[in-house]
Design a protein around this motif. Structure first.
Motif, short mmCIF file in Angstrom:
data_model
loop_
_atom_site.label_atom_id
_atom_site.label_comp_id
_atom_site.label_asym_id
_atom_site.label_seq_id
_atom_site.Cartn_x
_atom_site.Cartn_y
_atom_site.Cartn_z
N LYS A 321 -34.38 -6.18 -23.19
CA LYS A 321 -33.98 -7.59 -23.09
C LYS A 321 -34.67 -8.38 -24.20
N GLU A 325 -32.85 -10.47 -27.20
CA GLU A 325 -33.16 -11.89 -27.43
C GLU A 325 -33.63 -12.11 -28.86
N LEU A 347 -27.57 -14.27 -24.24
CA LEU A 347 -27.82 -13.12 -23.38
C LEU A 347 -27.11 -13.28 -22.04
N ASP A 348 -26.44 -12.22 -21.58
CA ASP A 348 -25.86 -12.20 -20.24
C ASP A 348 -26.85 -11.46 -19.34
N ARG A 349 -27.59 -12.22 -18.53
CA ARG A 349 -28.65 -11.61 -17.71
C ARG A 349 -28.10 -10.67 -16.65
N ASN A 350 -26.82 -10.78 -16.32
CA ASN A 350 -26.23 -9.88 -15.32
C ASN A 350 -25.89 -8.52 -15.91
N ILE A 352 -28.02 -6.54 -17.96
CA ILE A 352 -29.19 -5.87 -18.54
C ILE A 352 -29.54 -4.68 -17.65
#
Length: 471
Positions: A321, A325, A347-350, A352
């Motif tokens: 991650k 970033e 970033l798509d946190r879902n 990772i």
């Protein structure tokens, strides 16, 4: 006098910082990196990589001890040489540290070794071997990472109470080990020391181990680790630790409320992290929540020209991650400096993935079944066990499963969860699928190679519609 003004200065050289610096350099920006200890940060030197080297040694030991399962005889006593195992792990870390040094030279990134302190959003001082240097830049990226959280009543001393760092270069082999916390770090070390022949107890406050994973994965792993001889206590808490020269006495409150006192030779605390954001001049410049720097989806802080990435910002606190970033932020900076060709993607946190390298391995991406239902989705979930997979049986690794979670209405892949051999290498298939916004129909129509463990990924998708072929 050396030039001390740059387009970008990156504070911290972990997998977020050094990747950000490389991407800045690729985009033609004059870049410097400031590092107080070792290039590559915790991940390369004290985290992700050297732990995998340790776990590989434990895995080989496990296979050697079970050689007869494969029709093989190994003469003589099989035992671990802890010093040699640690030496190999440190060698791997050193090789990668040198690799980052080479990448900095190759990309013409100036490295300032020393302690960096911000004097403003775009200026800092570095106290290092060369004394004090004053540096300025058009933009600064803070990538200072995080460290292990200490137990308030028993801070790590490196002798009896260890963090991951001590556990990686142990002064001696623990005989009876207490691991507090069952996230990825706690479980990996519990797995390593258990395979090395140590008596291991894991204490987890929440009602299941690896609590961020799907509950089916947690239940499977608990069963597997217990079968391997580990003592797992969930819904339990360590109320006090008494440390002596001989070991550690722990007061543990079990799920039923009973408090018992048990003696251990050593204890590893793996109860989370603390961001490295104190005393580096951030307090007046940025917004923080419990020490974590608040940022927009591109890494901007509220101070113009000051950015932040990685473990010193909100989670998930994972190396990949941070690297992602780093690239996004580098491109956003280049765009602000007039580069019209870059199109940074937030970033798509879902999406990772998470990987835990215990034995058996765990890997996952997206929502668990429970989280998907909580979010209001009507869910179709499918599970396929490794016992129905030819390659897994041939490898003698028939323990595990793949579970996929879909939106029943649209067919969107919401999450995937795996436990078993090599699942950390397979999860990327589902991550790519999610990035491409795949549905179950496309995954069903994909031809998976035979014989591979990855066929169980295909079968779990089929199972979500009652169409699994091999079970």
């Amino acid at each position: 006098m050396a030039d001390t003004s740059y387009d970008v200065i990156v504070l911290g050289s972990g997998p977020g910082g050094y990747v950000a610096a490389i991407r800045c350099a690729q985009l033609g920006l004059k870049t410097a990196i400031v590092e107080r200890e070792l290039l590559g940060g915790i991940c390369l030197n004290w985290g992700c990589i050297p732990t995998k080297a340790l776990l590989r040694s434990a895995e080989i030991l496990h296979y050697a001890q079970h050689a007869s399962d494969y029709g093989l005889k190994i003469a003589g006593k099989i035992e671990a040489d802890l010093e040699a195992v640690v030496k190999r792990s440190r060698g791997v870390a050193k090789q990668l540290n040198q690799g980052v040094t080479h990448l900095m030279k190759k990309n013409k990134i100036t490295v300032h070794m020393g302690e960096g302190t911000l004097t403003g959003p775009t200026s800092l001082t570095v106290k290092g071997e060369k004394g004090e240097e004053k540096l300025t830049a058009k933009h600064v990226i803070v990538a200072t990472g995080a460290r292990a959280r200490d137990l308030p009543f028993a801070p790590a001393d490196g002798k009896r109470v260890w963090t991951y760092r001590h556990a990686m270069t142990p002064p001696e082999m623990p005989k009876k080990l207490l691991v507090i916390g069952s996230g990825a770090i706690g479980i990996e070390f519990a797995s390593f020391y258990n395979d090395m022949g140590c008596d291991v107890t894991v204490v987890e406050m929440l009602d299941r181990i690896v609590p961020v994973e799907d509950k089916d994965v947690s239940a499977f792993l608990e069963k597997s680790l217990s079968k391997q001889g580990m003592t797992i206590m969930t819904g339990a808490g360590v109320e006090a630790l008494t440390v002596s020269d001989k070991g550690v006495k722990a007061k543990i409150k079990a799920k039923d409320g009973k408090v018992s006192e048990t003696e251990f030779t050593h204890c590893i605390t793996a109860i989370g992290i603390v961001p490295n954001t104190e005393n580096i001049g951030l307090e007046k410049l940025v917004e923080m929540d419990r020490g974590f720097i608040q940022i927009d989806p591109y890494g901007r802080t509220k101070a113009k020209g000051l950015w932040a990435i990685g473990d010193c910002t909100p989670g998930p606190w994972l190396a990949h991650k941070a690297s992602h970033e780093g690239v996004t932020t580098a491109e956003a900076i280049a765009k602000e400096l007039g580069n019209k060709d870059v199109q940074p993607h937030p970033l798509d946190r879902n999406n990772i993935p998470g990987c835990t390298y215990c034995h058996p391995q765990i890997a996952s991406v997206g929502m668990t079944e429970a989280k998907a239902k909580e979010a209001g989705y009507e869910v179709k979930a499918g599970t396929f066990p490794f016992i129905g997979n030819g390659k897994a049986i041939a490898l003698g690794e028939a323990e595990g499963f793949v579970k996929t979670v879909f939106d029943a209405k649209t067919g969107e892949l919401l999450g995937a969860h795996m436990v078993g051999a090599e699942v950390t290498e397979m999860i990327q298939g589902f991550v790519v699928g999610k990035t491409l916004e795949t549905t179950e129909a496309e995954l069903m129509n994909t031809v998976f190679p035979h014989p591979t463990i990855s066929e169980s990924m295909h079968e779990s998708v089929l199972a979500s519609h009652g169409r699994a072929l091999h079970i």
